[in-house]
Design a protein around this motif. Structure first.
Motif, PDB file in Angstrom:
ATOM      1  N   ALA A  25     -15.161  -8.148  -1.117  1.00  0.00           N
ATOM      2  CA  ALA A  25     -14.929  -8.101   0.332  1.00  0.00           C
ATOM      3  C   ALA A  25     -13.575  -7.471   0.593  1.00  0.00           C
ATOM      4  O   ALA A  25     -12.657  -7.561  -0.231  1.00  0.00           O
ATOM      5  N   SER A  26     -13.441  -6.829   1.765  1.00  0.00           N
ATOM      6  CA  SER A  26     -12.151  -6.299   2.197  1.00  0.00           C
ATOM      7  C   SER A  26     -12.122  -6.264   3.716  1.00  0.00           C
ATOM      8  O   SER A  26     -13.164  -6.371   4.374  1.00  0.00           O
ATOM      9  N   HIS A  27     -10.907  -6.135   4.254  1.00  0.00           N
ATOM     10  CA  HIS A  27     -10.745  -6.068   5.709  1.00  0.00           C
ATOM     11  C   HIS A  27      -9.679  -5.032   6.030  1.00  0.00           C
ATOM     12  O   HIS A  27      -8.617  -5.064   5.436  1.00  0.00           O
ATOM     13  N   SER A  32     -11.422   2.475   2.792  1.00  0.00           N
ATOM     14  CA  SER A  32     -11.815   2.755   1.417  1.00  0.00           C
ATOM     15  C   SER A  32     -10.989   1.898   0.465  1.00  0.00           C
ATOM     16  O   SER A  32      -9.793   1.742   0.637  1.00  0.00           O
ATOM     17  N   GLU A  33     -11.645   1.372  -0.564  1.00  0.00           N
ATOM     18  CA  GLU A  33     -10.906   0.555  -1.530  1.00  0.00           C
ATOM     19  C   GLU A  33      -9.896   1.381  -2.322  1.00  0.00           C
ATOM     20  O   GLU A  33      -8.949   0.858  -2.876  1.00  0.00           O
ATOM     21  N   GLN A  34     -10.103   2.693  -2.398  1.00  0.00           N
ATOM     22  CA  GLN A  34      -9.221   3.520  -3.219  1.00  0.00           C
ATOM     23  C   GLN A  34      -7.943   3.935  -2.482  1.00  0.00           C
ATOM     24  O   GLN A  34      -6.946   4.216  -3.109  1.00  0.00           O
ATOM     25  N   ASP A  35      -7.982   3.990  -1.151  1.00  0.00           N
ATOM     26  CA  ASP A  35      -6.794   4.498  -0.467  1.00  0.00           C
ATOM     27  C   ASP A  35      -5.848   3.394   0.017  1.00  0.00           C
ATOM     28  O   ASP A  35      -4.811   3.678   0.601  1.00  0.00           O
ATOM     29  N   GLY A  36      -6.197   2.134  -0.251  1.00  0.00           N
ATOM     30  CA  GLY A  36      -5.293   1.037   0.097  1.00  0.00           C
ATOM     31  C   GLY A  36      -5.128   0.842   1.598  1.00  0.00           C
ATOM     32  O   GLY A  36      -4.148   0.257   2.044  1.00  0.00           O
ATOM     33  N   ALA A  37      -6.086   1.323   2.394  1.00  0.00           N
ATOM     34  CA  ALA A  37      -5.970   1.206   3.853  1.00  0.00           C
ATOM     35  C   ALA A  37      -6.339  -0.190   4.354  1.00  0.00           C
ATOM     36  O   ALA A  37      -6.086  -0.523   5.493  1.00  0.00           O
ATOM     37  N   TRP A  38      -6.925  -0.996   3.478  1.00  0.00           N
ATOM     38  CA  TRP A  38      -7.304  -2.347   3.884  1.00  0.00           C
ATOM     39  C   TRP A  38      -6.075  -3.261   3.974  1.00  0.00           C
ATOM     40  O   TRP A  38      -5.039  -2.993   3.386  1.00  0.00           O
ATOM     41  N   ASP A  39      -6.252  -4.362   4.715  1.00  0.00           N
ATOM     42  CA  ASP A  39      -5.184  -5.363   4.833  1.00  0.00           C
ATOM     43  C   ASP A  39      -5.335  -6.467   3.797  1.00  0.00           C
ATOM     44  O   ASP A  39      -4.372  -7.137   3.460  1.00  0.00           O
ATOM     45  N   TRP A  40      -6.563  -6.683   3.340  1.00  0.00           N
ATOM     46  CA  TRP A  40      -6.777  -7.580   2.212  1.00  0.00           C
ATOM     47  C   TRP A  40      -8.051  -7.193   1.474  1.00  0.00           C
ATOM     48  O   TRP A  40      -8.932  -6.550   2.049  1.00  0.00           O
ATOM     49  N   ARG A  41      -8.108  -7.569   0.204  1.00  0.00           N
ATOM     50  CA  ARG A  41      -9.277  -7.260  -0.620  1.00  0.00           C
ATOM     51  C   ARG A  41      -9.467  -8.354  -1.663  1.00  0.00           C
ATOM     52  O   ARG A  41      -8.488  -8.869  -2.221  1.00  0.00           O
ATOM     53  N   VAL A  42     -10.725  -8.693  -1.922  1.00  0.00           N
ATOM     54  CA  VAL A  42     -11.087  -9.622  -2.996  1.00  0.00           C
ATOM     55  C   VAL A  42     -11.992  -8.849  -3.953  1.00  0.00           C
ATOM     56  O   VAL A  42     -12.984  -8.248  -3.529  1.00  0.00           O
ATOM     57  N   SER A  43     -11.629  -8.846  -5.234  1.00  0.00           N
ATOM     58  CA  SER A  43     -12.408  -8.077  -6.201  1.00  0.00           C
ATOM     59  C   SER A  43     -12.403  -8.761  -7.562  1.00  0.00           C
ATOM     60  O   SER A  43     -11.587  -9.646  -7.827  1.00  0.00           O
ATOM     61  N   ILE A  44     -13.337  -8.323  -8.404  1.00  0.00           N
ATOM     62  CA  ILE A  44     -13.422  -8.802  -9.784  1.00  0.00           C
ATOM     63  C   ILE A  44     -13.262  -7.588 -10.696  1.00  0.00           C
ATOM     64  O   ILE A  44     -13.962  -6.580 -10.528  1.00  0.00           O
ATOM     65  N   ALA A  45     -12.315  -7.677 -11.634  1.00  0.00           N
ATOM     66  CA  ALA A  45     -12.010  -6.548 -12.515  1.00  0.00           C
ATOM     67  C   ALA A  45     -12.303  -6.887 -13.965  1.00  0.00           C
ATOM     68  O   ALA A  45     -12.116  -8.028 -14.400  1.00  0.00           O
ATOM     69  N   ASP A  46     -12.769  -5.890 -14.698  1.00  0.00           N
ATOM     70  CA  ASP A  46     -12.959  -5.999 -16.145  1.00  0.00           C
ATOM     71  C   ASP A  46     -11.774  -5.341 -16.829  1.00  0.00           C
ATOM     72  O   ASP A  46     -11.472  -4.168 -16.569  1.00  0.00           O
ATOM     73  N   VAL A  47     -11.098  -6.103 -17.682  1.00  0.00           N
ATOM     74  CA  VAL A  47      -9.945  -5.577 -18.412  1.00  0.00           C
ATOM     75  C   VAL A  47     -10.309  -5.556 -19.892  1.00  0.00           C
ATOM     76  O   VAL A  47     -10.471  -6.609 -20.512  1.00  0.00           O
ATOM     77  N   SER A  48     -10.455  -4.352 -20.431  1.00  0.00           N
ATOM     78  CA  SER A  48     -10.904  -4.237 -21.820  1.00  0.00           C
ATOM     79  C   SER A  48      -9.866  -3.592 -22.728  1.00  0.00           C
ATOM     80  O   SER A  48     -10.092  -3.450 -23.919  1.00  0.00           O
TER      81      SER A  48
END
Length: 197
Positions: A25-27, A32-48
């Motif tokens: 989710a984001s607001h 776009s999640e890539q341009d950082g234009a959101w005010d907040w974001r919830v995400s799940i990342a894979d770190v390998s």
């Protein structure tokens, strides 16, 4: 009642190419999640693999390991051992990098614009006997176990009306104050709260 199905989310590469993330989710949603234009974001990342984290100037981050044992996070030269289910808050603009002494990890990220929003993550054990409500401004993510969600009762209704929906691992339930959804089962959920400052 809104459920975000993890299986339906397409993985996106990190800004710096060091891993992949899935945005729950984001607001505002149009950003776009890539341009950082959101005010907040919830995400799940894979770190390998070990490496640098993307920087998010003007943001504050809360990171929680949700699969795997340990990640060593270095923030502005100071090392922090992050264990499973222990949220850690740090500045999004800090120089940060990670090593993986026990292998791959998956983490839950809450990133919020400083001065506008504040993000919080709590790990809650759920039970069959006491359903856990999810309120407005919250997101509940099933981390492990078996759980279902019911639409909450409106005022004057009997509790537990409506059809229960099964949750799969990492599915997210969007909170509401009108008919707050209720999660029950056995396992653990992450309850994420995003508060306007």
């Amino acid at each position: 009642m809104e459920i975000i199905r993890f299986a339906d989310i397409r993985p996106q590469p990190w800004r710096n190419g060091g891993g992949v993330t899935r945005e729950l989710a984001s607001h505002p949603k149009v950003a776009s999640e890539q341009d950082g234009a959101w005010d907040w974001r919830v995400s799940i990342a894979d770190v390998s693999k070990a490496g640098d984290f993307s920087e998010f100037p003007g943001m504050e981050r809360v990171i929680t390991i949700i699969d795997g044992e340990l990640m060593l996070l270095t923030v502005d030269g100071s090392e922090h051992p992050l264990e499973k289910y222990r949220p850690f808050r740090f500045s999004g603009e800090a120089a940060s990098s990670a090593t993986l002494p026990t292998g791959d990890v998956r983490d839950l990220n809450v990133i919020a614009r400083e001065g506008a929003f504040k993000g919080y993550t709590s790990i809650v054990e759920i039970s069959k006997k006491r359903p856990h409500p999810v309120f407005e401004g919250q997101l509940a993510v099933l981390l492990e176990g078996k759980a279902s969600v019911l639409p909450g009762a409106a005022e004057g209704e009997d509790p537990a009306t409506g059809e229960a929906e099964e949750l799969s691992r990492y599915d997210a339930v969007v909170g509401s104050d009108v008919r707050s959804p209720e999660i029950s089962g056995r396992g653990f959920v992450a309850v994420i709260s995003i508060d306007a400052v």
